[in-house]
Scaffold this active site. Sequence first.
Site, short mmCIF file in Angstrom:
data_model
loop_
_atom_site.label_atom_id
_atom_site.label_comp_id
_atom_site.label_asym_id
_atom_site.label_seq_id
_atom_site.Cartn_x
_atom_site.Cartn_y
_atom_site.Cartn_z
N SER A 132 0.86 -1.19 0.00
CA SER A 132 0.00 0.00 0.00
C SER A 132 0.89 1.24 0.00
O SER A 132 2.11 1.14 0.19
CB SER A 132 -0.88 0.00 1.26
OG SER A 132 -0.05 0.11 2.40
N ASP A 148 -0.92 -1.66 -4.08
CA ASP A 148 -2.28 -1.77 -3.56
C ASP A 148 -2.87 -0.36 -3.41
O ASP A 148 -2.22 0.54 -2.86
CB ASP A 148 -2.20 -2.48 -2.19
CG ASP A 148 -3.55 -2.92 -1.65
OD1 ASP A 148 -4.51 -3.03 -2.44
OD2 ASP A 148 -3.63 -3.17 -0.43
N HIS A 149 -4.08 -0.16 -3.88
CA HIS A 149 -4.80 1.11 -3.73
C HIS A 149 -3.99 2.36 -4.09
O HIS A 149 -3.82 3.27 -3.26
CB HIS A 149 -5.35 1.28 -2.30
CG HIS A 149 -6.47 0.33 -2.01
ND1 HIS A 149 -7.74 0.49 -2.51
CD2 HIS A 149 -6.49 -0.81 -1.30
CE1 HIS A 149 -8.50 -0.51 -2.11
NE2 HIS A 149 -7.77 -1.32 -1.38
N ASP A 180 -7.02 2.93 -7.73
CA ASP A 180 -8.31 2.98 -7.05
C ASP A 180 -8.95 4.35 -7.29
O ASP A 180 -8.86 5.25 -6.46
CB ASP A 180 -8.14 2.71 -5.55
CG ASP A 180 -9.48 2.77 -4.82
OD1 ASP A 180 -10.50 3.02 -5.48
OD2 ASP A 180 -9.49 2.59 -3.59
N GLY A 233 -10.66 -6.76 1.17
CA GLY A 233 -11.21 -6.93 2.51
C GLY A 233 -11.57 -8.38 2.78
O GLY A 233 -12.60 -8.68 3.39
N ASN A 274 -7.52 -10.37 -1.65
CA ASN A 274 -6.64 -9.53 -0.83
C ASN A 274 -6.74 -9.87 0.66
O ASN A 274 -7.83 -9.82 1.23
CB ASN A 274 -7.03 -8.06 -1.00
CG ASN A 274 -6.54 -7.49 -2.31
OD1 ASN A 274 -6.21 -8.22 -3.24
ND2 ASN A 274 -6.49 -6.17 -2.40
#
Length: 344
Positions: free
Chosen positions: A45, A78-79, A100, A219, A261
């Site tokens: 992230s 990630d994101h 994202d 999630g 994830n």
Amino acid sequence: MRQLLDEAAKGGYGVGAFNVNDMEQIQAIMAAAKQTKSPVIVQASRGARAFAEDLYLFKLIQAAAELNPEIPIAMHQDHGNSFETCKSAIELGYTSVMMDGSLKEDGKTPASFEENVAVTKRVVDFAHERGVTVEGEIGVLGGVEDGHGAGGSGLEHVTNPDQAVEFAELTGVDALAIAIGTSHGAYKFSKKPDGSVLKMDVLIAIHKRLPNTHLVMHGSSSVPKDLQDIINKYGGKLKETWGVPVEEIQLGIRNGVRKVNVDTDNRLAMTGAIRKVLWESPEKFDPRDYLKPAREAMQKVVAQRMTQFGQAGHAGDYKAVSIAAIAKGYKDGSLSTKPLVAAK
Ligand code: 13P
């Protein structure tokens, strides 16, 4: 990552995408991949990149790839919150990025559909030219992770299947994250989730319309009770909570989910192991005394998920192709970015 996902679709399994912040975590993931002979996605992230510093983190992953040549491994942002974040990851050498665009650049405010399409398409064009895979998100997940997220229960912005089709067609993403009521973090559900809060019916509806699109479940920690109990037994104060049951993830995998994830379960496992050592042996002060059990506890959870998601045993099915070959595939159209759309 595109290759990993295409292979997973062929084999009908899912691939866990595990978050990494430090050496012990990447070692745990790779030990589990080796143990179960699994291809693997490791992801960082923005928070992880800031915590570890880009170069430390990137070199750790590079070491993981060098030390485990038999394991197909994708390094994923990630994101990503902006074109610049994704560009910087690609320039560092990440082989996959998530744009994202479901949130604005602040990583908190839901963006409009048009804004999401525009920024995601920009990342797709930049990434594909360089052979890098792109994951987009349509609908908005709940919760907050590393300061990223809209908060809420995850039911406020469940993905609309028609919008998912339009988004996939307009952006040409390789993988599509959808919102089905899950959220990041430990506090997802206040009881074992049923169809009123975990919208597997929406996932199935999206898969029916986009049968060849690789879906991503965010999630997806299961937040097992035994891991919660260890933390609380040794002085922790977690409130009772439920995650996404593994059987629901497996239902997702039977319906197009290729990337799963998982972060929180690994955090819980490590923290529980560290608490136990410090509680039982307060005289200890060498970090290795608690980091080693923490690493082993994470390896155990990751190996278990790899087996449950079905990726175990598939590491040797194929040889990783170069990023240049992937770029060529996007250019000559042999790697399709046009989703197959089924009639309603
Ligand atoms: P969890 O918090 O459920 O592990 O989710 C992690 C995630 O989706 C990272 O993007």
